[in-house]
Write a protein that holds these residues in place. Structure first.
Motif, PDB file in Angstrom:
ATOM      1  N   MET A   4       0.615  -1.418  -0.079  1.00 21.32           N
ATOM      2  CA  MET A   4      -0.119  -0.160  -0.238  1.00 21.32           C
ATOM      3  C   MET A   4       0.924   1.169   0.005  1.00 21.32           C
ATOM      4  O   MET A   4       1.981   1.234   0.506  1.00 21.32           O
ATOM      5  N   PRO A   5       0.322   2.438  -0.294  1.00 21.87           N
ATOM      6  CA  PRO A   5       1.178   3.495  -0.458  1.00 21.87           C
ATOM      7  C   PRO A   5       1.568   3.787   1.044  1.00 21.87           C
ATOM      8  O   PRO A   5       0.554   3.547   2.029  1.00 21.87           O
ATOM      9  N   PRO A  17       5.999   5.415  -1.942  1.00 22.00           N
ATOM     10  CA  PRO A  17       5.344   6.893  -2.120  1.00 22.00           C
ATOM     11  C   PRO A  17       3.843   7.046  -1.649  1.00 22.00           C
ATOM     12  O   PRO A  17       3.042   6.304  -2.337  1.00 22.00           O
ATOM     13  N   ALA A  18       3.585   7.939  -0.984  1.00 22.41           N
ATOM     14  CA  ALA A  18       2.186   7.915  -0.484  1.00 22.41           C
ATOM     15  C   ALA A  18       1.226   8.225  -1.531  1.00 22.41           C
ATOM     16  O   ALA A  18      -0.223   7.767  -1.256  1.00 22.41           O
ATOM     17  N   ASP A  19       1.420   8.785  -2.562  1.00 20.47           N
ATOM     18  CA  ASP A  19       0.233   9.314  -3.450  1.00 20.47           C
ATOM     19  C   ASP A  19       0.583   8.519  -4.621  1.00 20.47           C
ATOM     20  O   ASP A  19      -0.252   8.871  -5.640  1.00 20.47           O
ATOM     21  N   ILE A  20       1.079   7.479  -5.007  1.00 20.69           N
ATOM     22  CA  ILE A  20       1.265   6.910  -6.601  1.00 20.69           C
ATOM     23  C   ILE A  20      -0.101   6.183  -6.674  1.00 20.69           C
ATOM     24  O   ILE A  20      -0.678   5.566  -5.813  1.00 20.69           O
ATOM     25  N   ALA A  21      -0.233   6.018  -7.969  1.00 19.78           N
ATOM     26  CA  ALA A  21      -1.501   5.418  -8.464  1.00 19.78           C
ATOM     27  C   ALA A  21      -1.251   3.956  -8.197  1.00 19.78           C
ATOM     28  O   ALA A  21      -0.218   3.276  -8.537  1.00 19.78           O
ATOM     29  N   ASN A  30       2.109  -5.317  -6.468  1.00 17.22           N
ATOM     30  CA  ASN A  30       0.752  -4.585  -6.639  1.00 17.22           C
ATOM     31  C   ASN A  30       0.498  -3.505  -5.554  1.00 17.22           C
ATOM     32  O   ASN A  30       0.506  -3.988  -4.370  1.00 17.22           O
ATOM     33  N   VAL A  31       0.415  -2.129  -5.914  1.00 12.71           N
ATOM     34  CA  VAL A  31       0.073  -1.292  -5.033  1.00 12.71           C
ATOM     35  C   VAL A  31      -1.146  -0.917  -5.209  1.00 12.71           C
ATOM     36  O   VAL A  31      -2.025  -0.888  -5.992  1.00 12.71           O
ATOM     37  N   GLY A  32      -1.746  -0.780  -3.761  1.00 15.18           N
ATOM     38  CA  GLY A  32      -3.242  -0.508  -3.647  1.00 15.18           C
ATOM     39  C   GLY A  32      -3.445   0.953  -3.601  1.00 15.18           C
ATOM     40  O   GLY A  32      -2.709   1.806  -3.894  1.00 15.18           O
ATOM     41  N   GLY A  33      -4.427   1.229  -3.008  1.00 14.49           N
ATOM     42  CA  GLY A  33      -5.088   2.611  -2.649  1.00 14.49           C
ATOM     43  C   GLY A  33      -5.624   3.418  -3.815  1.00 14.49           C
ATOM     44  O   GLY A  33      -5.988   2.675  -4.704  1.00 14.49           O
ATOM     45  N   SER A  34      -5.747   4.631  -3.677  1.00 14.27           N
ATOM     46  CA  SER A  34      -6.522   5.363  -4.749  1.00 14.27           C
ATOM     47  C   SER A  34      -5.477   6.545  -5.218  1.00 14.27           C
ATOM     48  O   SER A  34      -6.054   7.718  -5.369  1.00 14.27           O
TER      49      SER A  34
END
Length: 275
Positions: free
Chosen positions: A69-70, A153-157, A189-193
């Motif tokens: 996750m970010p 990074p906290a805000d990557i897609a 795989n990066v989650g989040g939004s």
């Protein structure tokens, strides 16, 4: 640094001390080799213009994709020999002094993406954390049983990414082609939004053989060092301290495992710490 005699950088010592990034941890949870494209050998890449500079030479394919996750803390782990996780041995030895770089690349499918066709952005780096005396990122790596931790990074897609972990050994880098590049690519795989799309570079292309951080004589007092590649995205590069760098491990070496998980851990697995 003056005590680190040039004679220590002989070819025999160099061969004995080659290494690879083999394992990954996420928030202190051991992922082992479950999502790494393991290099075929521990030998370095020495040309910045070959496609091998992206994810190493003929790296073994992997079906594993680790979930992050970010903001997560990701740790990459290096050792000299395949399957070795012992803290009794240096992660990379033979006076292989140099920087550590971590890159990420957003891809459609992490299991099949070609590293040399990907677009990479740097997320972490460490070069010369102290100049009193000169102390290199690889020495910090050895202090921590081969572990180096960075933050996603906290805000990557969201989506599939490759993570490229790299050490550049500079012990024979005073002539063109002398620098040694040790890298592995991990599949995540990066989650989040998030929505951020950082500026990118290519491998090959990001480095020149004559960059000041690649063509360099490290057997002199260095008060600064130019880390190769772009600046890290959304995080500062560590400053060079003028006081001795602490050599105490920040990784919990007492809990270092001796075995290598080969399957992606189940969610909720307990972690042990970070470096």
């Amino acid at each position: 640094m003056f005590a680190k005699l040039f004679v220590a950088a002989t070819l025999a010592a160099s061969v004995a001390a080659h290494a690879t990034f083999q394992d990954m941890w996420i928030n202190g949870v051991d992922q082992g080799s479950s999502c790494v494209r393991l290099p075929q050998s521990n030998s370095p890449v020495t040309s910045v213009s070959t496609t091998d500079i992206a994810c190493n030479a003929n790296a073994t394919p992997s079906k594993g994709v680790c979930s992050v996750m970010p903001g997560d803390a990701v740790t990459v782990e290096m050792h000299q020999q395949p399957g070795d996780r012992s803290c009794a041995n240096e992660a990379i030895g033979g006076d292989h002094y140099g920087p550590i770089n971590i890159y990420m690349a957003k891809v459609a499918d992490a299991t099949s993406a070609v590293g040399s066709s990907a677009s990479w952005f740097k997320v972490a780096e460490m070069g010369l954390p102290s100049s009193s005396p000169d102390y290199w990122a690889t020495e910090v790596l050895n202090d921590n049983c081969g572990h180096f931790t960075f933050q996603v990074p906290a805000d990557i897609a969201p989506g599939n990414y490759l993570i490229r972990a790299e050490v550049i050994a500079l012990h024979v880098a005073s002539s063109v082609g002398g620098a040694q590049f040790y890298m592995s690519c991990f599949q995540v795989n990066v989650g989040g939004s998030g929505t951020a799309s950082p500026p990118t570079v290519s491998f090959p292309g990001a480095y020149s053989a004559e960059d000041p951080g690649i063509l360099i004589n490290i057997y002199q007092q260095l008060n600064s060092y130019t880390i190769p590649g772009p600046a890290p995205f959304a995080t500062p590069s560590p400053a060079v301290a003028t006081t001795p760098y602490p050599t105490t491990a920040t990784w919990n070496t007492a809990l270092q495992p001796s075995t290598v998980p080969t399957a992606v851990p189940t969610p909720g697995s307990k972690g042990i710490g970070k470096a």
